[in-house]
Write a protein that holds these residues in place. Structure first.
Motif, short mmCIF file in Angstrom:
data_model
loop_
_atom_site.label_atom_id
_atom_site.label_comp_id
_atom_site.label_asym_id
_atom_site.label_seq_id
_atom_site.Cartn_x
_atom_site.Cartn_y
_atom_site.Cartn_z
N VAL A 156 -0.76 -2.44 -1.69
CA VAL A 156 0.61 -1.56 -1.88
C VAL A 156 0.90 -0.84 -0.81
O VAL A 156 -0.29 -0.06 -0.40
N VAL A 157 2.21 -0.71 -0.22
CA VAL A 157 2.43 -0.09 0.86
C VAL A 157 3.75 0.80 0.62
O VAL A 157 4.29 0.47 -0.44
N ASP A 158 4.00 1.42 1.38
CA ASP A 158 5.29 2.30 1.35
C ASP A 158 6.60 1.23 1.30
O ASP A 158 6.65 0.06 2.01
N LYS A 159 7.70 1.60 0.51
CA LYS A 159 8.75 0.86 0.38
C LYS A 159 9.39 0.29 1.59
O LYS A 159 9.93 -0.70 2.04
N LYS A 160 9.11 1.16 2.64
CA LYS A 160 10.09 0.78 4.17
C LYS A 160 9.28 -0.31 4.83
O LYS A 160 9.70 -0.67 5.68
N VAL A 161 7.98 -0.59 4.42
CA VAL A 161 7.06 -1.34 5.18
C VAL A 161 7.48 -2.80 5.04
O VAL A 161 7.75 -3.30 3.80
N THR A 162 7.77 -3.73 6.11
CA THR A 162 8.26 -4.79 6.05
C THR A 162 7.21 -5.87 6.27
O THR A 162 6.02 -5.60 6.68
N PHE A 163 7.47 -7.07 5.64
CA PHE A 163 6.06 -8.06 5.73
C PHE A 163 6.04 -8.54 7.40
O PHE A 163 4.99 -8.64 7.77
N GLU A 164 6.89 -8.21 8.05
CA GLU A 164 6.87 -8.65 9.71
C GLU A 164 5.74 -7.51 10.15
O GLU A 164 4.91 -7.98 10.96
N GLU A 165 5.93 -6.33 9.73
CA GLU A 165 4.97 -5.30 10.28
C GLU A 165 3.60 -5.72 9.79
O GLU A 165 2.52 -5.66 10.55
N LEU A 166 3.49 -6.10 8.46
CA LEU A 166 1.86 -6.74 8.03
C LEU A 166 1.72 -7.81 8.77
O LEU A 166 0.17 -7.84 9.25
N ARG A 167 2.49 -8.64 9.25
CA ARG A 167 2.16 -9.80 9.99
C ARG A 167 1.63 -9.43 11.29
O ARG A 167 0.52 -9.93 11.83
N GLN A 168 2.30 -8.56 12.09
CA GLN A 168 2.05 -8.03 13.39
C GLN A 168 0.63 -7.41 13.14
O GLN A 168 -0.14 -7.49 14.28
N VAL A 169 0.29 -6.45 12.48
CA VAL A 169 -1.00 -5.88 12.35
C VAL A 169 -2.01 -6.92 12.27
O VAL A 169 -3.32 -6.78 12.77
#
Length: 804
Positions: free
Chosen positions: A723-736
């Motif tokens: 569960v993450v903040d609503k503004k976090v995109t999948f692209e950010e998850l992928r990059q991390v």
């Protein structure tokens, strides 16, 4: 371009019919579009003869009519009823016999003579007045001839009526050398192996030097060669009939004898000339130069034009007189009171003339030739030819030495030619003797001849022959395409080097990919409405490329984006009940930035309506952002573009979307268009749009095949819910994820997203991770350690809560 058959025959012997000449010219690349008979009097007075009135009696039923008998050379005289007051027995008259077709002056409709009865009296023809024959405007009475010609002589012989054939050639822009009767004769010379009979200028002489002008050229780049002379004691009047008829045949209106000569020589030799009234040349100075930007100048059409400092002008000591190579001035031209002229013949730079002609939207016989490239060796000959003709039709004497300013002579083109390449490209061995015969006939000299080839020396008037392939094309067009036999197996050859990455092949690859996915290709006009630019932003509005001579306001600027032309196509189809649309277009966009024009090729993809039709097995599915994203991914994969940076699309035209970049340069931007954009084109349905920078994609394409060994060890999948903040995109998850594990992580995929009341301001992602080691089988210890690091980084960098 219009050519007179008889005029052409004065330059080269023609035993062929006009139709046969047309076939020969078309075969050499001068495509003949039409051949038409032209007569000095429309209809040629066919069926009209000289007759003699034998008897003339009053008509018993009409006071103003008379019954005549006329001898027209036939065994029996004709009975003709005539209403002219001046008809009388014993007169020689002009008679239109039954079946003759007349074109009266001022009428477009023809009169066909028929046998008739007028007030009960038989009439077998018509005794004609001047206007009824089309010879003039007088209708005071019938024409009474003073002649001893026998009755029945064709009237065309009496009036000296001539006929000619007009040959219309669709001249291609590269064949500036053929923009004259002499130029066409040069091609016939090579094809027919006959000599050209150029008019002689041997009689040219300078009588005295009583009217000399100072001539200087201040801009030799714009005017490499300038010649001129003065002629005094001329009488400006109507041109003689032979001159008027020749110009009339090719559609040129006669003005006066001096101007007609300059037009005549222009169409004879391809060299434009201009005559100035010597009395209007202030200070007896002719200066070829540019003038200060903003200078006002009135041209022959009585329009005042604003000059730039890039317009070459022919000036006197105080003011401009003529736009060099384009158009004369209103104040310096030849008039009925002119008694002396300064005659100009020059070679002007094609670039300078083309630029000025386009700026003023002036297309003249002069600019047509200069902007394509005239013969720099012709001005002096044409000047002497025109001077002799002016003396012939207007009198006068040459009263100055010939001025010929030519500081840097333009050299012939020197081109290395290989016999092997000639045979290879033509597909047939012609032999050295035949090749030399053809090229010599085209005024191309052969030097440094060897068994392998030679050096071709091409005269400078052939501006389109500057490469080996051009010379070979000249050989083939004169030899004849039809004379090259077809072999059992067809093949082609070329001299050019082709790039490893052929842009056309790559374009075809992407086109076929899109077509296979149900897309239709569009080809739209590059001209568009000016008010579209405002919707693309302030910078776009300022960089609009405007059309100077536009046909309508809706087509007055060059497009800066493919979006609006595509929307117009969508609107057109929706109005015809075609709502489910998948379209694409390869097209160019245009901008003017810092006074420099730029032209870029782009690829546009549009989705609107449903991607899936309604059927018994499935419901209809409306086009969604991810449908377009899938197409974008396929196009990028086809172009081998995989590693891209992602960011939100600019909001100028997109309601939402993504921009994919390489090295911070955008490759493609795609998303849902704003309603304000679609409504501008009257489209009410949602439209998804992708804009690819095609030129940049071509640069990124690497034709080298990349491969790696098929892994020997199995891959492992692990899932994670967080569960993450609503503004976090999948692209950010992928990059991390990839920043955390670079060696073992192969792919990251999201398979579920949840947003609900119980997750206010947050959302839940379910993500799968594929891990693999190329060297060994992964152990649980390594897998668990990797997943622990991923969890830790998600918690630290994105404040994620891991769902157990």
């Amino acid at each position: 371009m219009k050519i007179s058959y008889k005029w052409l025959g004065e330059l080269i012997e023609l035993t062929e019919t006009p139709e046969e000449i047309g076939t020969l010219l078309t075969a050499t690349g001068l495509e003949v579009e039409n051949i038409e008979e032209v007569e000095s009097i429309r209809g040629g007075l066919k069926g009209v003869v000289v007759g003699e009135v034998l008897t003339c009696e009053k008509h018993p039923e009409a006071d103003r009519l008379k019954i005549t008998t006329v001898d027209t050379g036939l065994p029996e005289p004709l009975h003709i009823v005539c209403g002219a007051a001046n008809v009388a027995a014993g007169q020689k008259v002009v008679v239109a016999t039954v079946g003759a077709v007349l074109y009266p002056t001022g009428s477009e409709d023809a009169i066909v003579l028929k046998k008739s009865k007028i007030r009960g009296a038989l009439s077998e023809g018509m005794i004609c007045a001047e206007d009824e024959l089309g010879l003039g405007t007088s209708h005071d009475g019938i024409l009474v001839l003073d002649t001893d010609l026998p009755n029945g002589t064709p009237a065309a012989d009496y009036f000296g009526i001539s006929s000619d054939y007009l040959i219309e050639i669709g001249l291609t822009p590269n064949r500036a050398d053929a923009a004259s009767h002499f130029g066409v004769a040069r091609d016939l010379k090579a094809v027919l192996d006959r000599e050209i009979k150029l008019p002689s200028v041997a009689e040219f002489k300078v009588t005295d030097q009583s009217l000399t002008f100072g001539v200087s050229v201040e801009n030799a780049e714009a005017c490499p060669r300038y010649t001129g002379l003065t002629i005094s004691g001329i009488t400006v009047a109507e041109s003689p009939e032979w001159l008027k008829q020749k110009l009339q045949t090719i559609g040129i209106r006669s003005i006066n004898n001096v101007v007609d000569v300059t037009n005549y020589v222009c169409h004879e030799l391809g060299q434009p000339l201009h005559a100035f009234d010597a009395a209007k040349v202030d200070g007896n100075q002719v200066i070829v130069k540019t003038v200060e930007a903003g200078t006002k100048f009135t041209t022959l059409d009585d329009l005042e034009r604003t000059l730039s400092d890039q317009d070459l002008m022919i000036c006197n000591a105080t003011s401009p007189m003529c736009i060099g190579g384009v158009f004369g001035g209103a104040d310096s031209g030849v008039s009925n009171t002119t008694t002396a002229i300064f005659l100009e013949s020059a070679y002007f730079s094609p670039v300078w003339v083309r630029r000025t002609a386009q700026r003023f939207t002036l297309k003249t016989d002069s600019s047509f030739r200069f902007e394509r490239g005239t013969d720099p060796n012709m001005p002096l000959f044409a000047l002497k030819r025109a001077a002799l003709l002016i003396q012939e039709v207007a009198g006068g004497q040459v009263t100055s030495e010939v001025t010929d300013i030519y500081p840097t002579p333009i050299q012939d083109f020197s081109i290395n030619i290989s016999y092997r390449n000639i045979d290879r490209l033509i597909g047939k061995s012609l032999g050295a003797e035949k090749i030399e015969q053809i090229l010599t006939g085209l005024d191309i000299k052969l030097e440094e001849k060897t068994d392998a080839g030679f050096v071709a020396i091409v005269p400078p008037y052939r501006v389109d022959v500057q490469r080996e392939a051009d010379v070979i094309e000249e050989i083939l067009r004169i030899y004849g395409f039809g004379q090259v036999e077809l072999s059992e197996s067809l093949s082609s050859d070329y001299l050019s080097d082709f790039p490893v990455n052929d842009p056309e092949k790559l374009k075809m690859r992407v086109s076929e990919l899109l077509a296979a996915n149900g897309f239709y290709e569009m080809i739209n006009n590059s001209l568009t409405k000016p008010d579209y630019a405002a919707l693309l932003g302030e910078q776009a509005e300022q960089s609009t490329v405007k059309i100077l001579n536009y046909l309508s306001e809706d087509l007055s600027v060059m497009r800066q984006s493919l979006v609006f032309s595509g929307l117009e196509v969508i609107e057109h189809n929706i109005n015809r009940r075609q709502r489910d649309l998948k379209l694409f277009e390869f097209g160019k966009t245009y901008n003017l930035i810092n006074e420099k024009y730029s032209e870029k090729e782009r690829l546009a993809v549009f989705l609107s309506g449903n991607t899936q039709e309604e059927s018994w097995i499935a419901k209809s599915k409306e086009s969604a952002f991810h449908d377009l994203a899938a197409v974008v991914s396929q196009v990028l994969a086809a172009m081998k573009i995989r590693s891209t940076e992602k960011q939100e699309a600019d909001g100028t035209i997109f309601q939402y979307g993504l921009t994919l970049s390489i090295n911070k340069k955008p490759v493609v931007t795609f998303g849902l268009l704003k309603s304000a954009i679609t409504k501008k084109a009257s489209v009410k349905a949602p439209v998804l749009y992708a804009d690819f920078d095609w030129e940049y994609m071509l640069k990124q394409y690497d034709s080298a095949v990349q491969y790696r060994e098929v892994p020997k060890f199995p891959e492992v999948r692990r899932d994670l819910s967080l569960v993450v903040d609503k503004k976090v995109t999948f692209e950010e998850l992928r990059q991390v994820a990839f920043k955390t594990e670079r060696q073992l992580l192969r792919s990251v995929n999201v398979f579920d997203v949840y947003e609900g009341v119980n997750l206010e301001g947050r959302k839940s992602y379910s993500i799968s991770f594929i891990l693999q080691d190329d060297q060994q089988t992964l152990t649980d210890k390594v897998i668990d350690k990797t997943m622990s690091r991923l969890i830790a980084n998600y918690e630290r960098e994105l404040n994620a809560i891991i769902r157990k």
